[in-house]
Design a protein around this motif. Structure first.
Motif, PDB file in Angstrom:
ATOM      1  N   ARG A  10      -5.834  -0.313 -13.882  1.00 18.91           N
ATOM      2  CA  ARG A  10      -4.564   0.479 -13.938  1.00 18.91           C
ATOM      3  C   ARG A  10      -3.741  -0.446 -12.367  1.00 18.91           C
ATOM      4  O   ARG A  10      -2.614  -0.349 -12.533  1.00 18.91           O
ATOM      5  CB  ARG A  10      -5.031   1.821 -14.545  1.00 18.91           C
ATOM      6  CG  ARG A  10      -5.317   1.863 -14.863  1.00 18.91           C
ATOM      7  CD  ARG A  10      -3.942   2.162 -16.012  1.00 18.91           C
ATOM      8  NE  ARG A  10      -3.357   2.802 -16.085  1.00 18.91           N
ATOM      9  CZ  ARG A  10      -2.185   3.500 -16.890  1.00 18.91           C
ATOM     10  NH1 ARG A  10      -1.983   2.728 -18.048  1.00 18.91           N
ATOM     11  NH2 ARG A  10      -1.597   3.168 -17.233  1.00 18.91           N
ATOM     12  N   LEU A  11      -5.319  -0.388 -12.031  1.00 22.42           N
ATOM     13  CA  LEU A  11      -3.950  -0.049  -9.541  1.00 22.42           C
ATOM     14  C   LEU A  11      -2.964  -1.496 -10.048  1.00 22.42           C
ATOM     15  O   LEU A  11      -2.291  -1.866  -9.381  1.00 22.42           O
ATOM     16  CB  LEU A  11      -5.380  -0.071  -8.355  1.00 22.42           C
ATOM     17  CG  LEU A  11      -5.678   0.938  -9.178  1.00 22.42           C
ATOM     18  CD1 LEU A  11      -6.598   1.500  -7.171  1.00 22.42           C
ATOM     19  CD2 LEU A  11      -4.423   2.710  -8.901  1.00 22.42           C
ATOM     20  N   ILE A  65      -6.657   4.777   0.403  1.00 22.48           N
ATOM     21  CA  ILE A  65      -5.182   3.703   0.698  1.00 22.48           C
ATOM     22  C   ILE A  65      -5.280   3.318   2.089  1.00 22.48           C
ATOM     23  O   ILE A  65      -5.303   4.218   3.100  1.00 22.48           O
ATOM     24  CB  ILE A  65      -4.263   4.425   0.232  1.00 22.48           C
ATOM     25  CG1 ILE A  65      -4.481   4.711  -1.669  1.00 22.48           C
ATOM     26  CG2 ILE A  65      -3.386   3.458   0.202  1.00 22.48           C
ATOM     27  CD1 ILE A  65      -3.046   5.704  -2.024  1.00 22.48           C
ATOM     28  N   TYR A  66      -5.227   2.698   2.542  1.00 27.95           N
ATOM     29  CA  TYR A  66      -5.339   1.848   4.153  1.00 27.95           C
ATOM     30  C   TYR A  66      -3.536   0.909   3.785  1.00 27.95           C
ATOM     31  O   TYR A  66      -3.508   0.396   3.189  1.00 27.95           O
ATOM     32  CB  TYR A  66      -6.153   0.835   4.414  1.00 27.95           C
ATOM     33  CG  TYR A  66      -7.238   1.450   4.242  1.00 27.95           C
ATOM     34  CD1 TYR A  66      -8.392   2.261   5.103  1.00 27.95           C
ATOM     35  CD2 TYR A  66      -8.588   1.009   3.235  1.00 27.95           C
ATOM     36  CE1 TYR A  66      -9.516   2.304   4.871  1.00 27.95           C
ATOM     37  CE2 TYR A  66      -9.110   1.513   2.951  1.00 27.95           C
ATOM     38  CZ  TYR A  66     -10.142   2.530   3.960  1.00 27.95           C
ATOM     39  OH  TYR A  66     -11.039   2.657   3.750  1.00 27.95           O
ATOM     40  N   SER A  67      -2.863   1.311   5.088  1.00 25.22           N
ATOM     41  CA  SER A  67      -1.760   0.770   5.678  1.00 25.22           C
ATOM     42  C   SER A  67      -1.847   0.886   7.369  1.00 25.22           C
ATOM     43  O   SER A  67      -2.104   1.881   7.705  1.00 25.22           O
ATOM     44  CB  SER A  67      -0.203   1.135   4.632  1.00 25.22           C
ATOM     45  OG  SER A  67       0.378   0.849   5.158  1.00 25.22           O
ATOM     46  N   SER A  68      -0.187  -0.081   7.614  1.00 26.75           N
ATOM     47  CA  SER A  68      -0.413   0.188   8.958  1.00 26.75           C
ATOM     48  C   SER A  68       0.975   1.312   9.229  1.00 26.75           C
ATOM     49  O   SER A  68       1.313   1.432  10.589  1.00 26.75           O
ATOM     50  CB  SER A  68      -0.273  -1.633  10.105  1.00 26.75           C
ATOM     51  OG  SER A  68       0.694  -1.733   9.081  1.00 26.75           O
ATOM     52  N   SER A  69       1.824   1.159   8.223  1.00 24.87           N
ATOM     53  CA  SER A  69       2.322   1.731   7.996  1.00 24.87           C
ATOM     54  C   SER A  69       2.815   3.715   7.433  1.00 24.87           C
ATOM     55  O   SER A  69       1.881   3.642   6.171  1.00 24.87           O
ATOM     56  CB  SER A  69       3.981   1.649   6.924  1.00 24.87           C
ATOM     57  OG  SER A  69       5.211   2.506   6.876  1.00 24.87           O
ATOM     58  N   TYR A  70       2.420   3.935   8.227  1.00 20.77           N
ATOM     59  CA  TYR A  70       2.440   6.361   7.087  1.00 20.77           C
ATOM     60  C   TYR A  70       3.547   6.017   6.076  1.00 20.77           C
ATOM     61  O   TYR A  70       2.669   6.567   4.945  1.00 20.77           O
ATOM     62  CB  TYR A  70       2.889   7.326   7.767  1.00 20.77           C
ATOM     63  CG  TYR A  70       3.169   8.927   7.739  1.00 20.77           C
ATOM     64  CD1 TYR A  70       1.833   9.125   7.934  1.00 20.77           C
ATOM     65  CD2 TYR A  70       4.105   9.167   6.600  1.00 20.77           C
ATOM     66  CE1 TYR A  70       1.940  10.330   7.165  1.00 20.77           C
ATOM     67  CE2 TYR A  70       4.176  10.131   6.450  1.00 20.77           C
ATOM     68  CZ  TYR A  70       3.020  11.015   6.282  1.00 20.77           C
ATOM     69  OH  TYR A  70       2.437  12.374   5.705  1.00 20.77           O
ATOM     70  N   GLU A  71       4.226   5.897   6.409  1.00 22.55           N
ATOM     71  CA  GLU A  71       5.157   5.676   4.992  1.00 22.55           C
ATOM     72  C   GLU A  71       4.766   4.779   3.456  1.00 22.55           C
ATOM     73  O   GLU A  71       5.382   5.302   2.685  1.00 22.55           O
ATOM     74  CB  GLU A  71       6.868   5.430   5.426  1.00 22.55           C
ATOM     75  CG  GLU A  71       7.744   6.433   6.173  1.00 22.55           C
ATOM     76  CD  GLU A  71       7.397   6.338   7.660  1.00 22.55           C
ATOM     77  OE1 GLU A  71       6.584   5.234   7.895  1.00 22.55           O
ATOM     78  OE2 GLU A  71       7.255   7.144   8.367  1.00 22.55           O
ATOM     79  N   GLU A  72       4.138   3.667   4.081  1.00 21.08           N
ATOM     80  CA  GLU A  72       3.754   2.722   3.321  1.00 21.08           C
ATOM     81  C   GLU A  72       2.459   3.571   2.784  1.00 21.08           C
ATOM     82  O   GLU A  72       2.455   3.441   1.182  1.00 21.08           O
ATOM     83  CB  GLU A  72       3.825   1.057   3.465  1.00 21.08           C
ATOM     84  CG  GLU A  72       3.460  -0.020   2.813  1.00 21.08           C
ATOM     85  CD  GLU A  72       2.709  -1.116   3.204  1.00 21.08           C
ATOM     86  OE1 GLU A  72       3.502  -1.813   2.842  1.00 21.08           O
ATOM     87  OE2 GLU A  72       2.096  -1.056   4.017  1.00 21.08           O
ATOM     88  N   ALA A  73       1.951   3.810   3.335  1.00 17.26           N
ATOM     89  CA  ALA A  73      -0.093   4.422   3.003  1.00 17.26           C
ATOM     90  C   ALA A  73       1.133   5.578   1.284  1.00 17.26           C
ATOM     91  O   ALA A  73       0.214   5.569   0.770  1.00 17.26           O
ATOM     92  CB  ALA A  73      -0.481   4.985   3.933  1.00 17.26           C
ATOM     93  N   LEU A  79       1.962   6.714  -5.896  1.00 14.55           N
ATOM     94  CA  LEU A  79       1.784   5.093  -7.108  1.00 14.55           C
ATOM     95  C   LEU A  79       0.344   5.232  -7.746  1.00 14.55           C
ATOM     96  O   LEU A  79       0.266   5.055  -9.180  1.00 14.55           O
ATOM     97  CB  LEU A  79       2.125   3.064  -6.686  1.00 14.55           C
ATOM     98  CG  LEU A  79       3.635   3.156  -6.123  1.00 14.55           C
ATOM     99  CD1 LEU A  79       3.869   2.098  -5.658  1.00 14.55           C
ATOM    100  CD2 LEU A  79       4.371   3.661  -7.393  1.00 14.55           C
ATOM    101  N   CYS A  80      -0.515   5.252  -7.077  1.00 13.30           N
ATOM    102  CA  CYS A  80      -2.011   5.119  -7.136  1.00 13.30           C
ATOM    103  C   CYS A  80      -1.893   6.577  -8.785  1.00 13.30           C
ATOM    104  O   CYS A  80      -2.277   6.338  -9.436  1.00 13.30           O
ATOM    105  CB  CYS A  80      -2.957   4.831  -6.181  1.00 13.30           C
ATOM    106  SG  CYS A  80      -3.027   3.367  -4.841  1.00 13.30           S
TER     107      CYS A  80
END
Length: 128
Positions: A10-11, A65-73, A79-80
């Protein structure tokens, strides 16, 4: 565990998610190269004793969920959630998902890695 395969599919099938993370969707733990953004999922089975013909399980799935950007996380978190909560009455690999719901979500920041993390916990009801 079959619910893990369903969660991965699904992801991975979400064009919006893969546009952000590519193929960095991992079972259990993040790859050693630690390229971000990335998603990790882990499933825990909770079989339900039943006298019915169907086998019933109520697995818990954690998504990290891992990201260097808060907004992207936060975008990936949304989305998940959309991808996994739409699993109600979904069948794949002989598994019938009757229910899927986000039960908790928590934001975190790992200062040593400078990475934003969102941990999501889902409960599912499945039969096979």
């Amino acid at each position: 565990m079959e619910i893990g395969k369903i969660v991965f599919q699904r992801l991975f099938d979400s064009a919006e998610i893969t546009q952000i993370v590519g193929d960095k969707i991992y079972p259990g733990k993040i790859a050693e190269d630690r390229v971000f953004p990335a998603i990790v999922y882990a499933a825990q089975s909770n079989p339900v004793p039943t006298k019915d013909v169907l086998n019933i399980d109520q697995p818990r799935v954690q998504v990290f969920i891992y990201s260097s950007s808060y907004e992207e996380a936060q975008r990936l978190s949304s989305l998940c959630q959309s991808a996994l909560q739409s699993l109600d009455f979904y069948t794949m690999h002989g598994i019938n998902v009757h229910y899927g719901a986000l039960v908790s979500s928590q934001d975190d920041y790992e200062p040593e890695l400078k990475i934003h993390q969102v941990q999501q916990d889902y409960n599912f009801t499945i039969t096979w």
